[in-house]
Design a protein around this motif. Sequence first.
Motif, PDB file in Angstrom:
ATOM      1  N   ARG A 136     -22.984   0.498  11.100  1.00  0.00           N
ATOM      2  CA  ARG A 136     -21.804   1.222  10.637  1.00  0.00           C
ATOM      3  C   ARG A 136     -20.989   1.804  11.792  1.00  0.00           C
ATOM      4  O   ARG A 136     -19.913   2.329  11.568  1.00  0.00           O
ATOM      5  N   ALA A 137     -21.520   1.776  12.979  1.00  0.00           N
ATOM      6  CA  ALA A 137     -20.796   2.414  14.082  1.00  0.00           C
ATOM      7  C   ALA A 137     -20.785   1.502  15.295  1.00  0.00           C
ATOM      8  O   ALA A 137     -21.545   1.684  16.236  1.00  0.00           O
ATOM      9  N   ARG A 138     -19.924   0.486  15.247  1.00  0.00           N
ATOM     10  CA  ARG A 138     -19.840  -0.431  16.389  1.00  0.00           C
ATOM     11  C   ARG A 138     -18.429  -0.455  16.947  1.00  0.00           C
ATOM     12  O   ARG A 138     -18.141   0.219  17.922  1.00  0.00           O
ATOM     13  N   GLY A 139     -17.550  -1.208  16.313  1.00  0.00           N
ATOM     14  CA  GLY A 139     -16.161  -1.219  16.768  1.00  0.00           C
ATOM     15  C   GLY A 139     -15.258  -1.071  15.561  1.00  0.00           C
ATOM     16  O   GLY A 139     -15.354  -1.859  14.619  1.00  0.00           O
ATOM     17  N   TYR A 140     -14.409  -0.062  15.533  1.00  0.00           N
ATOM     18  CA  TYR A 140     -13.583   0.173  14.344  1.00  0.00           C
ATOM     19  C   TYR A 140     -12.327   0.964  14.668  1.00  0.00           C
ATOM     20  O   TYR A 140     -12.269   1.710  15.637  1.00  0.00           O
ATOM     21  N   TRP A 141     -11.335   0.765  13.849  1.00  0.00           N
ATOM     22  CA  TRP A 141     -10.154   1.626  13.817  1.00  0.00           C
ATOM     23  C   TRP A 141     -10.437   2.705  12.781  1.00  0.00           C
ATOM     24  O   TRP A 141     -11.059   2.421  11.759  1.00  0.00           O
ATOM     25  N   ASP A 142      -9.975   3.921  13.013  1.00  0.00           N
ATOM     26  CA  ASP A 142     -10.014   4.885  11.916  1.00  0.00           C
ATOM     27  C   ASP A 142      -8.856   5.863  12.008  1.00  0.00           C
ATOM     28  O   ASP A 142      -8.146   5.920  13.018  1.00  0.00           O
ATOM     29  N   LEU A 143      -8.661   6.583  10.924  1.00  0.00           N
ATOM     30  CA  LEU A 143      -7.593   7.581  10.908  1.00  0.00           C
ATOM     31  C   LEU A 143      -8.017   8.771  10.065  1.00  0.00           C
ATOM     32  O   LEU A 143      -8.904   8.679   9.221  1.00  0.00           O
ATOM     33  N   MET A 144      -7.392   9.891  10.327  1.00  0.00           N
ATOM     34  CA  MET A 144      -7.663  11.122   9.591  1.00  0.00           C
ATOM     35  C   MET A 144      -6.387  11.483   8.853  1.00  0.00           C
ATOM     36  O   MET A 144      -5.311  11.493   9.451  1.00  0.00           O
ATOM     37  N   TRP A 145      -6.519  11.756   7.558  1.00  0.00           N
ATOM     38  CA  TRP A 145      -5.306  12.063   6.795  1.00  0.00           C
ATOM     39  C   TRP A 145      -5.580  13.114   5.750  1.00  0.00           C
ATOM     40  O   TRP A 145      -6.722  13.451   5.442  1.00  0.00           O
ATOM     41  N   GLN A 146      -4.497  13.605   5.200  1.00  0.00           N
ATOM     42  CA  GLN A 146      -4.551  14.609   4.156  1.00  0.00           C
ATOM     43  C   GLN A 146      -3.447  14.280   3.164  1.00  0.00           C
ATOM     44  O   GLN A 146      -2.295  14.095   3.566  1.00  0.00           O
ATOM     45  N   GLY A 147      -3.822  14.165   1.899  1.00  0.00           N
ATOM     46  CA  GLY A 147      -2.828  13.807   0.884  1.00  0.00           C
ATOM     47  C   GLY A 147      -2.138  15.035   0.332  1.00  0.00           C
ATOM     48  O   GLY A 147      -2.209  16.129   0.895  1.00  0.00           O
ATOM     49  N   GLU A 148      -1.471  14.831  -0.795  1.00  0.00           N
ATOM     50  CA  GLU A 148      -0.691  15.920  -1.388  1.00  0.00           C
ATOM     51  C   GLU A 148      -1.593  17.038  -1.883  1.00  0.00           C
ATOM     52  O   GLU A 148      -1.227  18.200  -1.848  1.00  0.00           O
TER      53      GLU A 148
ATOM     54  N   ARG B 225     -11.896   4.563   7.536  1.00  0.00           N
ATOM     55  CA  ARG B 225     -12.137   3.473   8.499  1.00  0.00           C
ATOM     56  C   ARG B 225     -11.235   2.286   8.278  1.00  0.00           C
ATOM     57  O   ARG B 225     -11.445   1.224   8.835  1.00  0.00           O
ATOM     58  N   ILE B 226     -10.244   2.478   7.411  1.00  0.00           N
ATOM     59  CA  ILE B 226      -9.249   1.460   7.086  1.00  0.00           C
ATOM     60  C   ILE B 226      -9.855   0.047   7.068  1.00  0.00           C
ATOM     61  O   ILE B 226      -9.489  -0.828   7.857  1.00  0.00           O
ATOM     62  N   GLU B 227     -10.776  -0.128   6.120  1.00  0.00           N
ATOM     63  CA  GLU B 227     -11.386  -1.442   5.967  1.00  0.00           C
ATOM     64  C   GLU B 227     -10.420  -2.355   5.238  1.00  0.00           C
ATOM     65  O   GLU B 227      -9.833  -1.983   4.232  1.00  0.00           O
ATOM     66  N   GLY B 228     -10.266  -3.568   5.766  1.00  0.00           N
ATOM     67  CA  GLY B 228      -9.346  -4.524   5.172  1.00  0.00           C
ATOM     68  C   GLY B 228      -9.875  -5.059   3.849  1.00  0.00           C
ATOM     69  O   GLY B 228     -11.066  -4.959   3.529  1.00  0.00           O
ATOM     70  N   THR B 229      -8.962  -5.628   3.057  1.00  0.00           N
ATOM     71  CA  THR B 229      -9.358  -6.287   1.813  1.00  0.00           C
ATOM     72  C   THR B 229      -8.989  -7.767   1.843  1.00  0.00           C
ATOM     73  O   THR B 229      -9.368  -8.522   0.971  1.00  0.00           O
ATOM     74  N   THR B 230      -8.210  -8.158   2.851  1.00  0.00           N
ATOM     75  CA  THR B 230      -7.770  -9.550   2.957  1.00  0.00           C
ATOM     76  C   THR B 230      -7.955 -10.033   4.394  1.00  0.00           C
ATOM     77  O   THR B 230      -7.538  -9.358   5.335  1.00  0.00           O
TER      78      THR B 230
ATOM     79  N   HIS C 291      -7.217   5.608  -1.499  1.00  0.00           N
ATOM     80  CA  HIS C 291      -7.137   5.741  -0.047  1.00  0.00           C
ATOM     81  C   HIS C 291      -5.719   6.031   0.424  1.00  0.00           C
ATOM     82  O   HIS C 291      -4.795   6.138  -0.376  1.00  0.00           O
ATOM     83  N   ILE C 292      -5.552   6.165   1.690  1.00  0.00           N
ATOM     84  CA  ILE C 292      -4.274   6.617   2.268  1.00  0.00           C
ATOM     85  C   ILE C 292      -3.118   5.701   1.853  1.00  0.00           C
ATOM     86  O   ILE C 292      -3.232   4.475   1.935  1.00  0.00           O
ATOM     87  N   PRO C 293      -2.012   6.290   1.382  1.00  0.00           N
ATOM     88  CA  PRO C 293      -0.860   5.473   1.017  1.00  0.00           C
ATOM     89  C   PRO C 293      -0.186   4.887   2.253  1.00  0.00           C
ATOM     90  O   PRO C 293       0.748   5.463   2.814  1.00  0.00           O
ATOM     91  N   LEU C 294      -0.723   3.748   2.674  1.00  0.00           N
ATOM     92  CA  LEU C 294      -0.282   3.122   3.908  1.00  0.00           C
ATOM     93  C   LEU C 294      -0.692   1.655   3.839  1.00  0.00           C
ATOM     94  O   LEU C 294      -1.791   1.353   3.388  1.00  0.00           O
ATOM     95  N   ASN C 295       0.194   0.772   4.256  1.00  0.00           N
ATOM     96  CA  ASN C 295      -0.226  -0.612   4.450  1.00  0.00           C
ATOM     97  C   ASN C 295      -0.752  -0.730   5.867  1.00  0.00           C
ATOM     98  O   ASN C 295      -0.083  -0.313   6.810  1.00  0.00           O
ATOM     99  N   VAL C 296      -1.933  -1.297   5.969  1.00  0.00           N
ATOM    100  CA  VAL C 296      -2.571  -1.350   7.279  1.00  0.00           C
ATOM    101  C   VAL C 296      -2.978  -2.773   7.593  1.00  0.00           C
ATOM    102  O   VAL C 296      -3.539  -3.458   6.748  1.00  0.00           O
ATOM    103  N   GLU C 297      -2.663  -3.215   8.795  1.00  0.00           N
ATOM    104  CA  GLU C 297      -3.122  -4.531   9.219  1.00  0.00           C
ATOM    105  C   GLU C 297      -3.721  -4.409  10.610  1.00  0.00           C
ATOM    106  O   GLU C 297      -3.103  -3.856  11.520  1.00  0.00           O
ATOM    107  N   LYS C 298      -4.933  -4.902  10.746  1.00  0.00           N
ATOM    108  CA  LYS C 298      -5.594  -4.908  12.060  1.00  0.00           C
ATOM    109  C   LYS C 298      -5.616  -6.349  12.547  1.00  0.00           C
ATOM    110  O   LYS C 298      -6.077  -7.236  11.845  1.00  0.00           O
ATOM    111  N   ARG C 299      -5.119  -6.556  13.740  1.00  0.00           N
ATOM    112  CA  ARG C 299      -5.082  -7.911  14.296  1.00  0.00           C
ATOM    113  C   ARG C 299      -6.000  -8.000  15.514  1.00  0.00           C
ATOM    114  O   ARG C 299      -6.111  -7.044  16.289  1.00  0.00           O
ATOM    115  N   TYR C 300      -6.592  -9.181  15.688  1.00  0.00           N
ATOM    116  CA  TYR C 300      -7.418  -9.452  16.868  1.00  0.00           C
ATOM    117  C   TYR C 300      -7.003 -10.794  17.455  1.00  0.00           C
ATOM    118  O   TYR C 300      -6.793 -11.753  16.711  1.00  0.00           O
TER     119      TYR C 300
END
Length: 670
Positions: free
Chosen positions: A92-104, A113-118, A143-152
């Motif tokens: 669970r803790a190797r290489g990852y993007w993450d973010l901290m947020w607070q909603g309304e 950890r902004i895990e992709g779905t596609t 989860h956070i209202p944001l479209n997220v794409e991680k590219r490698y």
Amino acid sequence: MASQKKIASLIICVLLLLLLLFLLPIAFSEPTRNLDGISARAPTVQQIKKRHGTREVVVDNGIIRVSFSSPEGLVTGIKYKGIDNVLSPHLRARGYWDLMWQGENIRQGGLDRIEGTTFRIISQTQEQVEISFSRTWKRGDPHIPLNVEKRYIIRANTSGFYTYGIFERLPEWPELDMGLIRLVFKLNPERFHYMVVADNRQREMPTEADRDIDRGHAKALGYKEAVQLTHPHNSMFKNQVDDKYQYTCEIKDNKVHGWISTKSHVGFWIISPSGEYRSGGPIKQELTSHVGPTALTTFISGHYVGADMKTHYVTGESWKKVLGPVFIYVNSDSTSNSPPDSLWEDAKRQTEKEVKAWPYDFVASSDFPTRRERGTVTGRLLVNDRVLTSGGSAYVGLAPPGEAGSWQTNTKGYQFWTKTNETGHFRIDNVRPGTYNLYGWVPGFIGDFLYQNRVDVAAGSEISLDRVVYEPPRNGPTLWEIGVPDRTAREYFVPEPYKNTMNPYLNQSDNFRQYGLWQRYTELYPNHNLVYTIGASNYSQDWFYAHVTRKTGDLTYVPTTWQIVFQLPYVNWRGSYTLQLALASAARANLQVRINNQNTWPFFSTGTIGKDNAIARHGIHGLYRLYSISVPGRLLRTGTNTIYLRQAKAIGPFEGLMYDYIRLEEPSSD
Ligand SMILES: *[C@@H]1O[C@H](CO)[C@@H](O)[C@H](O)[C@H]1NC(C)=O
Ligand SMILES: *[C@@H]1O[C@H](CO)[C@@H](O)[C@H](O)[C@H]1NC(C)=O
Ligand SMILES: *[C@@H]1O[C@H](CO)[C@@H](O)[C@H](O)[C@H]1NC(C)=O
Ligand SMILES: *[C@@H]1O[C@H](CO)[C@@H](O)[C@H](O)[C@H]1NC(C)=O
């Protein structure tokens, strides 16, 4: 017997000769740099179905083999030089993007950890593979209202991989606050022990277990990030302090850092070729590498700025930003006698190459403009201070439109910074098309520069601003000054670290990074406060680097009042003097100014300011603030005058300020 001896010596001679023949080429060949035994084959992508329905994507270029969980897009393995995985054994803790947020509402938010779905393959050629893990937001998603794409991106003949993120929010989406976005790698603790952040900050490191307070390995200190290593696995660390904030770095210098396995002769590096995608400008400090072994890069954070950072998105606000690419570089040097030196030198060379190659021409996303699709802004910054006219070496930068200095707290747009040459000329290359303000500051002068016109940069354009003039705040000639205007408290008195909690690897010139220096104030001034006499005192000896509280008991702290004593042979009673007060940092502080009478209502007060925590986090500066305070002549006297600076908040050890520079100006004569 004799012939047997002869044969034996002959065999030894032959063996020695063979050994010599074998060693000669090694001794005289170029020292093997990185990439011994390179493979230039085309990278491949494989999708593997694993047990329990999980999937894995594996990209391999013959040099490294990188595995990702799919479609989440976490980096689960990096195989390199016979090391099956340089990353941590904890899945669970190797290489990852993450973010901290607070909603309304308070229930929404946290660390994501902004895990992709596609999962998609974006491109696959002989030269490179680019893959994507993305997640789009739909109303009702928790989860956070944001479209997220991680590219490698993995390229042929490349000892590493690139990663970047594309983050987008649509205007109609709910309000949110997003204070942190980062990319984290946790390495295998069995292998990586040596950490390098800079030429003068590198060392054999303690381990995560050494920090364990519950198991009695370490003792808690003033705040949770700092611990004293009372029972470390290796006695060389005994009683040292470990705190990740001792290894922070200003963005302008934060280009490469990482870890070395001295046993395997392998290095792991995060290379950040550009500061355009970071936030808060070139001198904002960010974390780098720290005990774990952890290496990370931060795109948005409040470190050394705090709640003043602009991280809130309101309804109606859209946002899109490309974060990165950064380069994850691995290197090896099997022949080196001193892997830390050769691998660090190689990592620095590689960093130069990456910087030169910026903006990368192999990034598939159209959200990342190529060199041709970017513009250039040139000009010459002059300083007109009535007294001096000189370019000096100033910082100039393009950042989103705003007030002077607003780049310090901006997280939402791109920033492009450079330094002028000695005659004030500057050239800002590779600017993304867009509308900016031109900002700047000049070491040696107070205040923030803002060019009056917006700057519109179009693809392929070269904008010449010719002469731009900065008029630093000044209302009259200098009566006296304390410090130098450089946005830090570096030039003041930084006390010796405590011997029993010293981090011996921090270079002397970085003494301010040592733990606990703020406590020295109470020792130096046990029952009186700092008094600075103009003409007699010396700021590098007599001005404590931080205006802190005084400890009066186990848990009690009191405010402190500093005095500046000065002589005025003559006072212009009708005139208005100016106190220029530049702060390098503030944390939950309230600075009150009184003149010649300590017992009056404060003549000036900042109100409660600052959450940059630069005192606790051993930064020698946080957020810059300038107050130009006008002082009516009637408050002053002929002869001895005293300015009282009272920092009125005192809950614990960390309410306080750092001064950058103080100046008293006479009324102007015109
Ligand atoms: C592979 O990279 C190395 C080092 O960057 C370079 O010297 C070499 O020419 C490259 N080989 C090929 C086939 O591109
Ligand atoms: C500064 O840059 C300008 C414009 O590129 C150049 O003409 C000048 O010679 C440079 N001055 C110095 C001192 O390098
Ligand atoms: C400390 O760092 C400075 C600047 O990098 C360097 O010149 C100096 O030699 C270093 N001193 C020690 C004791 O490492
Ligand atoms: C102030 O103190 C510093 C450090 O001790 C010294 O180098 C400098 O010369 C002193 N300045 C004056 C004006 O005495």
